[in-house]
Design an enzyme around this catalytic site. Sequence first.
Site, PDB file in Angstrom:
ATOM      1  N   ARG A   1      42.855  46.567  41.582  1.00 21.48           N
ATOM      2  CA  ARG A   1      42.412  47.504  42.625  1.00 21.48           C
ATOM      3  C   ARG A   1      42.777  46.929  43.985  1.00 21.48           C
ATOM      4  O   ARG A   1      43.330  45.833  44.074  1.00 21.48           O
ATOM      5  CB  ARG A   1      40.887  47.683  42.550  1.00 21.48           C
TER       6      ARG A   1
ATOM      7  N   GLU B   1      35.343  27.363  30.191  1.00 13.36           N
ATOM      8  CA  GLU B   1      36.550  26.978  30.908  1.00 13.36           C
ATOM      9  C   GLU B   1      36.284  25.707  31.715  1.00 13.36           C
ATOM     10  O   GLU B   1      35.141  25.441  32.108  1.00 13.36           O
ATOM     11  CB  GLU B   1      36.961  28.126  31.851  1.00 13.36           C
TER      12      GLU B   1
END
Length: 442
Positions: free
Chosen positions: A293, A200
């Site tokens: 989460r 990336e």
Amino acid sequence: MIESLLIANRGEIARRIIRTAKRLGVRTIAVHSDVDADMPFVLEADEAVCVGPANPAQSYRNTEAILAAAKATGAQAVHPGYGFLSENAEFARTVEANGLVWVGPSADAITAMGDKINARNLMAAAGVPVAPGSSDPAETVEAAREAAEAIGFPVMVKAAAGGGGMGMAVAETDEQLIREYEKVRTFAERMFGSGDVLIERYFPRVRHVEVQILGLADGRVIALSERECSVQRRNQKLVEEAPSPAVSPELRERMKAAAVKAGEAVGYRNAGTVECLLDPATGDFFFLEMNTRLQVEHPITELIHGIDLVEMQLRIASGEAVAVDEGQSGHAIELRVNAEDPKRFFPGPGKITTWVEPAGDGTRVDSGYVEGNTVSQNYDSLMAKLIVFGTDRDDAIAKARVAVGGFAIAGPKNNLPFFTELLENPEFLSGDYDTGIVGRMR
């Protein structure tokens, strides 16, 4: 409302969940390793069950022992906190297959976001900005080199299944890419069970900004404000603040809209975070990952919005409708007080011989320890989160200075001296900083 809750975690986050659950009248069950038997979270729970020895694989990641504890205590639901099993899709499925309520997103959403390449592709299809990068794993070093050539150096070499700032390396040249690719791939196979590697674009100067989302029981996804997380060491956060000093009202709305799209793309439920990289030079932002989460830094969002995110999690998991005011006010800062030296940030566990928490207006301490406890080398070095809230950023910084000065710890090493230095650092005080700030201080 859920009537009984097993917390599959330890330390400060277990205490944090217990505190809200008790306020709501929910019976709490702690699971713990043998070395944690005298820890505050164990003593504060309504019931406690030892699930194994110190090694997390035999206790806090021991799914069979945790589910047996849930059955033995009549638990109705499981809250995983963060870390350990919190983003383990198979555990989430098993919890629900055993007739228990999972306080978190669906296992399918966890799976979809757990692989960085799959997550990138899903986000791009949903119209969420993503950084230039590979849409498939770089299965060989030659594939990695081809991807890097197409993207342009420097590039980030990332473990596709990684998280928590682990399994990442920067390559500025072809030769460096060859070396780092093999290191990351080997590390990823060992740590995450998958050697898939993502290539990336690397941004030399970038800010790490994230947006809190809530997937509601009625299917809607809403976004709250952003958090600035650019004070990092080894790609792991040390300090967070909300709102970000780099985000204008217009940019905030764009980031929130993208975060909602991200959540909707996977049918997200419960609390989650969409993490982004922000280019301070252009104001462009790119999807980094979604944490499926509750985040360590959730308290600063709670303070500027006047809500309890753990309560929101429990109500959503119970199928209740919740009303959330998306308005915000003031400024909050969180300092992660770790058992590590304040210069090189190496772990320094040990028995706590002095523990005096600061108090005062706008000061909150979410701690996992008290005097006499031992910080074990078996677990994360986080001892407490020191959180301050002020009318504005200057007020919050002033309160943080006082709070750091009033926090006394002896025994294990601690990074409070680093915070004293940071809170006087001109770059941090200006608000114009990036993820390289800690390196420049050292």
